[in-house]
Design a protein around this motif. Structure first.
Motif, PDB file in Angstrom:
ATOM      1  N   TYR A 288       0.849  -1.194   0.000  1.00  0.00           N
ATOM      2  CA  TYR A 288       0.000   0.000   0.000  1.00  0.00           C
ATOM      3  C   TYR A 288       0.883   1.241   0.000  1.00  0.00           C
ATOM      4  CZ  TYR A 288       0.680   1.514   4.890  1.00  0.00           C
ATOM      5  OH  TYR A 288       1.203   2.001   6.067  1.00  0.00           O
ATOM      6  N   MET A 289       0.283   2.382  -0.309  1.00  0.00           N
ATOM      7  CA  MET A 289       1.001   3.651  -0.322  1.00  0.00           C
ATOM      8  C   MET A 289       0.729   4.414   0.960  1.00  0.00           C
ATOM      9  SD  MET A 289       0.508   4.733  -4.325  1.00  0.00           S
ATOM     10  CE  MET A 289       1.060   6.419  -4.067  1.00  0.00           C
ATOM     11  N   ASP A 290       1.779   5.005   1.523  1.00  0.00           N
ATOM     12  CA  ASP A 290       1.657   5.755   2.768  1.00  0.00           C
ATOM     13  C   ASP A 290       2.570   6.978   2.695  1.00  0.00           C
ATOM     14  OD1 ASP A 290       1.115   6.558   5.386  1.00  0.00           O
ATOM     15  OD2 ASP A 290       1.357   4.559   6.223  1.00  0.00           O
ATOM     16  N   SER A 291       2.449   7.851   3.682  1.00  0.00           N
ATOM     17  CA  SER A 291       3.339   8.999   3.781  1.00  0.00           C
ATOM     18  C   SER A 291       4.690   8.546   4.329  1.00  0.00           C
ATOM     19  CB  SER A 291       2.739  10.056   4.710  1.00  0.00           C
ATOM     20  OG  SER A 291       3.702  11.031   5.062  1.00  0.00           O
ATOM     21  N   SER A 292       5.752   9.173   3.859  1.00  0.00           N
ATOM     22  CA  SER A 292       7.076   8.855   4.378  1.00  0.00           C
ATOM     23  C   SER A 292       7.148   9.110   5.882  1.00  0.00           C
ATOM     24  CB  SER A 292       8.143   9.690   3.655  1.00  0.00           C
ATOM     25  OG  SER A 292       7.856  11.082   3.755  1.00  0.00           O
ATOM     26  N   ALA A 293       6.320  10.025   6.378  1.00  0.00           N
ATOM     27  CA  ALA A 293       6.326  10.339   7.806  1.00  0.00           C
ATOM     28  C   ALA A 293       5.737   9.216   8.641  1.00  0.00           C
ATOM     29  CB  ALA A 293       5.549  11.633   8.056  1.00  0.00           C
ATOM     30  N   GLY A 294       5.042   8.266   8.007  1.00  0.00           N
ATOM     31  CA  GLY A 294       4.443   7.169   8.754  1.00  0.00           C
ATOM     32  C   GLY A 294       5.274   5.904   8.775  1.00  0.00           C
ATOM     33  N   VAL A 295       6.406   5.919   8.082  1.00  0.00           N
ATOM     34  CA  VAL A 295       7.214   4.710   7.913  1.00  0.00           C
ATOM     35  C   VAL A 295       7.719   4.139   9.240  1.00  0.00           C
ATOM     36  CG1 VAL A 295       9.419   3.855   7.011  1.00  0.00           C
ATOM     37  CG2 VAL A 295       7.891   5.174   5.536  1.00  0.00           C
ATOM     38  N   THR A 296       8.287   4.989  10.078  1.00  0.00           N
ATOM     39  CA  THR A 296       8.866   4.510  11.338  1.00  0.00           C
ATOM     40  C   THR A 296       7.833   3.792  12.191  1.00  0.00           C
ATOM     41  OG1 THR A 296      10.503   6.293  11.350  1.00  0.00           O
ATOM     42  CG2 THR A 296      10.079   5.185  13.439  1.00  0.00           C
ATOM     43  N   GLY A 297       6.655   4.393  12.324  1.00  0.00           N
ATOM     44  CA  GLY A 297       5.609   3.788  13.135  1.00  0.00           C
ATOM     45  C   GLY A 297       5.178   2.436  12.615  1.00  0.00           C
ATOM     46  N   ILE A 298       5.061   2.314  11.291  1.00  0.00           N
ATOM     47  CA  ILE A 298       4.644   1.040  10.698  1.00  0.00           C
ATOM     48  C   ILE A 298       5.699  -0.034  10.932  1.00  0.00           C
ATOM     49  CG2 ILE A 298       4.099  -0.146   8.539  1.00  0.00           C
ATOM     50  CD1 ILE A 298       1.907   1.727   9.503  1.00  0.00           C
ATOM     51  N   ILE A 299       6.953   0.307  10.714  1.00  0.00           N
ATOM     52  CA  ILE A 299       8.039  -0.667  10.903  1.00  0.00           C
ATOM     53  C   ILE A 299       8.090  -1.139  12.351  1.00  0.00           C
ATOM     54  CG2 ILE A 299      10.552  -0.956  10.894  1.00  0.00           C
ATOM     55  CD1 ILE A 299      10.632   0.958   8.489  1.00  0.00           C
ATOM     56  N   ASN A 300       7.919  -0.212  13.280  1.00  0.00           N
ATOM     57  CA  ASN A 300       8.007  -0.560  14.700  1.00  0.00           C
ATOM     58  C   ASN A 300       6.834  -1.426  15.173  1.00  0.00           C
ATOM     59  OD1 ASN A 300      10.427   0.783  15.157  1.00  0.00           O
ATOM     60  ND2 ASN A 300       9.432   2.702  15.700  1.00  0.00           N
ATOM     61  N   ASN A 301       5.696  -1.305  14.502  1.00  0.00           N
ATOM     62  CA  ASN A 301       4.487  -1.990  14.980  1.00  0.00           C
ATOM     63  C   ASN A 301       4.079  -3.218  14.176  1.00  0.00           C
ATOM     64  OD1 ASN A 301       3.820  -0.181  17.201  1.00  0.00           O
ATOM     65  ND2 ASN A 301       3.357   1.349  15.642  1.00  0.00           N
ATOM     66  N   ALA A 302       4.602  -3.372  12.966  1.00  0.00           N
ATOM     67  CA  ALA A 302       4.213  -4.520  12.144  1.00  0.00           C
ATOM     68  C   ALA A 302       4.863  -5.805  12.669  1.00  0.00           C
ATOM     69  CB  ALA A 302       4.614  -4.287  10.695  1.00  0.00           C
ATOM     70  N   PRO A 303       4.125  -6.917  12.675  1.00  0.00           N
ATOM     71  CA  PRO A 303       4.668  -8.197  13.160  1.00  0.00           C
ATOM     72  C   PRO A 303       5.444  -8.950  12.082  1.00  0.00           C
ATOM     73  CG  PRO A 303       2.366  -8.467  12.636  1.00  0.00           C
ATOM     74  CD  PRO A 303       2.679  -7.018  12.381  1.00  0.00           C
ATOM     75  N   PHE A 304       5.851  -8.247  11.029  1.00  0.00           N
ATOM     76  CA  PHE A 304       6.598  -8.849   9.929  1.00  0.00           C
ATOM     77  C   PHE A 304       7.609  -7.824   9.415  1.00  0.00           C
ATOM     78  CE2 PHE A 304       2.429  -7.265   8.503  1.00  0.00           C
ATOM     79  CZ  PHE A 304       2.822  -6.227   7.654  1.00  0.00           C
ATOM     80  N   GLU A 305       8.493  -8.257   8.554  1.00  0.00           N
ATOM     81  CA  GLU A 305       9.498  -7.347   8.012  1.00  0.00           C
ATOM     82  C   GLU A 305       8.870  -6.458   6.942  1.00  0.00           C
ATOM     83  OE1 GLU A 305      14.076  -7.380   6.254  1.00  0.00           O
ATOM     84  OE2 GLU A 305      12.983  -9.269   6.491  1.00  0.00           O
ATOM     85  N   VAL A 306       9.084  -5.163   7.075  1.00  0.00           N
ATOM     86  CA  VAL A 306       8.470  -4.183   6.173  1.00  0.00           C
ATOM     87  C   VAL A 306       9.503  -3.664   5.166  1.00  0.00           C
ATOM     88  CG1 VAL A 306       7.329  -1.932   6.008  1.00  0.00           C
ATOM     89  CG2 VAL A 306       6.824  -3.458   7.931  1.00  0.00           C
ATOM     90  N   GLY A 307       9.113  -3.680   3.912  1.00  0.00           N
ATOM     91  CA  GLY A 307       9.937  -3.100   2.867  1.00  0.00           C
ATOM     92  C   GLY A 307       9.396  -1.741   2.478  1.00  0.00           C
ATOM     93  N   VAL A 308      10.277  -0.833   2.069  1.00  0.00           N
ATOM     94  CA  VAL A 308       9.877   0.503   1.622  1.00  0.00           C
ATOM     95  C   VAL A 308      10.445   0.739   0.231  1.00  0.00           C
ATOM     96  CG1 VAL A 308      10.009   2.989   2.070  1.00  0.00           C
ATOM     97  CG2 VAL A 308       9.801   1.385   3.984  1.00  0.00           C
ATOM     98  N   ALA A 309       9.606   1.209  -0.676  1.00  0.00           N
ATOM     99  CA  ALA A 309      10.029   1.408  -2.065  1.00  0.00           C
ATOM    100  C   ALA A 309       9.467   2.713  -2.610  1.00  0.00           C
ATOM    101  CB  ALA A 309       9.543   0.238  -2.924  1.00  0.00           C
ATOM    102  N   TYR A 310      10.000   3.127  -3.769  1.00  0.00           N
ATOM    103  CA  TYR A 310       9.481   4.307  -4.460  1.00  0.00           C
ATOM    104  C   TYR A 310       8.031   4.025  -4.892  1.00  0.00           C
ATOM    105  CZ  TYR A 310      14.365   5.919  -5.068  1.00  0.00           C
ATOM    106  OH  TYR A 310      15.654   6.338  -4.879  1.00  0.00           O
ATOM    107  N   ILE A 311       7.262   5.084  -5.105  1.00  0.00           N
ATOM    108  CA  ILE A 311       5.903   4.890  -5.596  1.00  0.00           C
ATOM    109  C   ILE A 311       5.963   4.370  -7.038  1.00  0.00           C
ATOM    110  CG2 ILE A 311       4.974   6.692  -4.104  1.00  0.00           C
ATOM    111  CD1 ILE A 311       4.763   8.501  -6.589  1.00  0.00           C
ATOM    112  N   PRO A 312       4.981   3.593  -7.455  1.00  0.00           N
ATOM    113  CA  PRO A 312       5.000   3.049  -8.821  1.00  0.00           C
ATOM    114  C   PRO A 312       4.690   4.110  -9.869  1.00  0.00           C
ATOM    115  CG  PRO A 312       2.965   2.444  -7.720  1.00  0.00           C
ATOM    116  CD  PRO A 312       3.820   3.110  -6.683  1.00  0.00           C
TER     117      PRO A 312
END
Length: 454
Positions: A288-312
């Motif tokens: 899914y697409m999210d704001s770059s400002a939300g990345v840290t929170g998602i990584i810290n709270n997700a129960p799996f490894e999170v990847g971050v990429a450029y928008i398509p």
């Protein structure tokens, strides 16, 4: 002996009462004098003689905590100025309040305004362009991030100081990628690649891809193809008169979403940021697409490894980059010169590498001064969370152009709502072109009214 003790006690009590009365009178006199000063458009000061200024902002949660800390540090760092940060609600609520006092002595020295309010603020007559202070102070603007400054620069003049800046990124579930036989270290880049990956990722419980029903993401997917949102060079060569986002670039975006929606691989989680983030973290959607400002929170709270990429981006176009989002700080016109001076000094303090490093790490927003990324604390954090660097790389690799500079229209909030309706219609089965055309027509009506009443 008892009489001496009683006399000493009464004497000390009397001194305390005198001191308290003097202090109370002093505070009362200072308060009364400041009220009188405000009425006469003169400077409000503390008892120590510091010039006091108001800073209206819309930061809440972690952002407010970090901002309050930065303001406190600034106030303690010098003896001339005192900034009072005041939360005013959402961006929309804050701007509504500013309309009632803008251009008067009652206006705050600094107001935080979201990026789509830029055109309105320029035309409002409420503000003093930051360029004036840059020129007078010979401030080196080249030290700041060019791809952030671009949005707030009109006719070679910087109108506001960038502050909380962000762009969209694509987040993906690396564990789901592995389970689907996809390379977890290589995210899909083009629309067709996302469509193909979404089909492989879909399960009975998980959708392949999702995007918040929010106009900002649509704008980004148009701009990264080099497409413009409105005419008159995105409203930067003159007042825009009509929307252009329903052209080929916008149509590609709607067809991209429509293809996955019809295939059952797209997850529609509505307009609420919390809902789509919860869907990702609970495994209901893989990308899914999210704001770059939300990345840290998602990584810290997700129960799996999170990847971050450029928008398509579209297969028929080349990737151009992203448009900056977030908000900037505006200097009020009509307030005392000393208050403007205090506001400018605070703005300069905010741009220092040390402050920007703190802001970046605590909130996830970009550092408007890239030197912040060289700070040891940032390098250490990136070592532990390399996904954060991806967001910065995408911004810094953006090609400066009219498309990535972003559109300027005073009715942007209304236009975004038109796009939201169009997306909802699309997901209900309306054809991509018809849904887009309706949004463009609604935007055109809003622009026409705004231009007539300007």
């Amino acid at each position: 002996m008892k009489k001496k003790f009683k006399f000493a006690y009464l004497y000390m009590l009397l001194l305390s009462l005198i001191a308290l009365a003097a202090c109370t009178n002093s505070e009362s006199n200072t308060s009364e004098q400041n009220e009188e000063n405000k009425e006469n458009n003169e400077v409000v000061t503390t008892e120590e003689g510091k010039t006091v200024i108001s800073f209206w902002h819309a930061m809440s949660g972690v952002g407010q905590t970090s901002l309050d800390s930065i303001v406190a540090d600034f106030n303690a760092s010098q003896d001339k100025y005192e900034v009072q940060a005041e939360f005013q609600g959402t961006y929309e609520e804050s701007l509504t309040k500013l309309r009632s006092v803008g251009g008067t002595k009652d206006a705050p020295a600094i107001t935080q305004v979201f990026e789509v309010g830029t055109k309105y603020m320029i035309e409002s007559g409420f503000v003093e362009p930051i360029q004036k202070f840059i020129d007078e102070d010979k401030y080196d603007i080249s030290q700041l991030e060019g791809n952030i400054l671009n949005y707030y620069t009109v006719d070679d003049e910087l109108y506001s100081m960038p502050f909380n800046s962000s762009t969209p990124v694509m987040l993906y579930n690396k564990d789901a990628f592995k389970a689907a036989g996809l390379d977890p270290e290589k995210a899909p880049a083009t629309f067709s690649e996302v469509i193909a990956a979404a089909a492989k990722l879909k399960t009975d419980d998980m959708k392949g891809f999702s995007m918040l029903t929010y106009g900002w993401f649509f704008e980004q997917l148009v701009a990264t193809q080099g497409g413009l949102y409105v005419n008159e060079e995105n409203g930067r060569a003159g007042d825009a008169t009509e929307a252009t986002f329903n052209g080929e670039e916008g149509l590609r975006v709607f067809e991209f979403l429509d293809t996955m929606n019809k295939a059952g691989t797209f997850g529609n989680f509505g307009t609420n940021w919390d809902d789509i983030r919860a869907a990702f973290q609970s495994g209901k959607v893989a990308m899914y697409m999210d704001s770059s400002a939300g990345v840290t929170g998602i990584i810290n709270n997700a129960p799996f490894e999170v990847g971050v990429a450029y928008i398509p981006y579209s297969d028929e176009a080349e990737r151009k980059g992203v448009v900056i989002g977030g908000a900037s700080l505006w200097m009020s016109k009509g307030i005392a010169e000393a208050e403007q001076k205090a506001a400018w000094e605070f703005m300069k303090y905010l741009t220092t590498p040390e402050v920007q490093a703190k802001w970046h790490l605590e909130t996830g927003y970009f550092a408007i001064n890239p030197s912040a990324y060289d700070e040891a604390v940032v390098k250490d954090a990136w070592g532990k969370m390399p996904q954060l660097k991806v967001t910065v790389d995408q911004l810094q690799s953006t090609e400066p152009s009219i498309a990535t500079q972003g559109a300027l229209i005073s009715v942007f909030p209304e236009s975004r709502q038109q796009v939201v309706t169009a997306l909802e219609n699309l997901y209900q089965g309306m054809s991509p072109q018809e849904a887009l055309d309706q949004a463009a027509e609604g935007t055109n009506r809003a622009i026409e009214i705004a231009n007539k009443t300007k």
